[in-house]
Design an enzyme around this catalytic site. Structure first.
Site, PDB file in Angstrom:
ATOM      1  N   VAL A 132      51.161 109.275   6.869  1.00  0.00           N
ATOM      2  CA  VAL A 132      49.809 109.567   6.623  1.00  0.00           C
ATOM      3  C   VAL A 132      49.313 110.780   6.709  1.00  0.00           C
ATOM      4  CG1 VAL A 132      47.015 108.976   7.029  1.00  0.00           C
ATOM      5  CG2 VAL A 132      48.923 107.459   7.072  1.00  0.00           C
ATOM      6  N   HIS A 133      49.068 111.710   5.565  1.00  0.00           N
ATOM      7  CA  HIS A 133      48.262 112.835   5.293  1.00  0.00           C
ATOM      8  C   HIS A 133      47.676 113.518   4.406  1.00  0.00           C
ATOM      9  CE1 HIS A 133      51.320 113.496   2.756  1.00  0.00           C
ATOM     10  NE2 HIS A 133      50.004 114.793   2.147  1.00  0.00           N
ATOM     11  N   ARG A 134      46.788 112.740   3.554  1.00  0.00           N
ATOM     12  CA  ARG A 134      46.507 113.297   2.558  1.00  0.00           C
ATOM     13  C   ARG A 134      45.171 113.394   2.614  1.00  0.00           C
ATOM     14  NH1 ARG A 134      47.223 113.781  -2.875  1.00  0.00           N
ATOM     15  NH2 ARG A 134      49.369 112.928  -2.809  1.00  0.00           N
TER      16      ARG A 134
END
Length: 288
Positions: free
Chosen positions: A157-159
């Site tokens: 999860v990084h956006r």
């Protein structure tokens, strides 16, 4: 680069993080200097990053022909910076190397002349095959994290649209923690995500239920992708996951992968997450 045995670059522009405008502007200026010195016949740009756009703009302003690898991929979500980079780069390019038939159709619909479009296949597929075998030989990540094949879920999860929205962030990690109660969840943690979890006060709770690791190298990531029960992942990893023999879901705001949705990948529409079953556990962003 050492891990993948990529030769050292002739130029290191030394441009790090920054806002989109500042970073792209610094790249544009630095790349232009290199092009003026080297005077290349063509400039080849790849993907949809800020450096892709900067390279294309620098070249076209100097009347140097541009070829774009991975042309025609679309998410149809203008909130994604990658989408802007893709569209602008394609329309500045003289040769567009499309990975899929869907990408070719996208380019045709945007009025790109047919003679500029070349259907060439997907370099990510070649990469997945080549480095998948190397990962099996070299990676020790499964032993390091005490993982058994098909005994864990892999997530990233990084956006910004996920990390910078507290509601979306909480929904995603509540779902991951719920799944972690039944099967191990492994999440290489992006610095942006770590900061967001700490700021929201969720970090300790998440860390107690999910196997959080530091960001891993390319071969370790490929190895993690090869053997999970399922994988909610980032775009490049999402594509590798389709090529590799495991099911996955994709949690970004549109795939942009030229038809990858038909390969078993769920695309996100809203922050409402439900647990679903697809070759064991997966996450699905849904309108319902």
């Amino acid at each position: 680069m050492r891990e993948l045995e990529i030769p050292r670059p002739d130029y290191n522009l030394g441009i790090g993080s920054g806002t989109h405008g500042a970073q792209t502007g610094k790249m544009l200026e630095a790349i232009e200097k290199v092009l003026l010195e080297e005077k290349p016949d063509w400039v080849l740009v790849h993907g949809d990053t800020n450096s892709t756009l900067a390279g294309a703009l620098a070249a076209v302003k100097l009347h140097i022909p541009v070829a774009h690898v991975e042309a025609g991929l679309r998410s149809f979500n203008r909130h994604m910076p990658e989408e802007i980079n893709r569209v602008l780069t394609d329309h500045a390019s003289d040769l567009l190397f499309a990975p899929t038939k869907t990408a070719v159709i996208n380019l045709r619909h945007e009025g790109i002349p047919e003679e500029r479009i070349k259907l060439v296949g997907d370099v990510m597929f070649d990469s997945a095959l080549f480095y998948g075998k190397r990962a099996e030989r070299q990676s020790q990540i499964l032993n390091k994290l005490d993982l058994k094949p098909k005994g864990y879920v892999l997530a990233t999860v990084h956006r910004a649209e996920n990390t910078d929205d507290p509601v979306r962030l909480k929904v995603i990690f509540d779902a991951l923690c719920e799944i972690a109660g039944e099967i191990k969840v492994v999440l290489p943690l992006h610095p942006r995500t770590r900061e967001a979890l700490i700021k929201s006060g969720m970090h300790d709770k998440v860390a107690s239920g999910i196997c959080l690791t530091e960001p891993v190298g390319y071969l370790d990531m490929v190895m993690l992708e090869k053997t999970p029960a399922s994988s909610p992942q980032i775009p490049a990893a999402c594509k590798r996951g389709v090529f590799l023999p495991r099911a996955l879901r994709y949690l970004a705001g549109g795939d942009g992968m030229g038809g990858i949705g038909r390969a078993g990948v769920e695309l996100s529409c809203s922050p409402h997450i439900k647990k679903s079953y697809y070759s064991s556990y997966s996450l699905q962003l849904s309108n319902s």
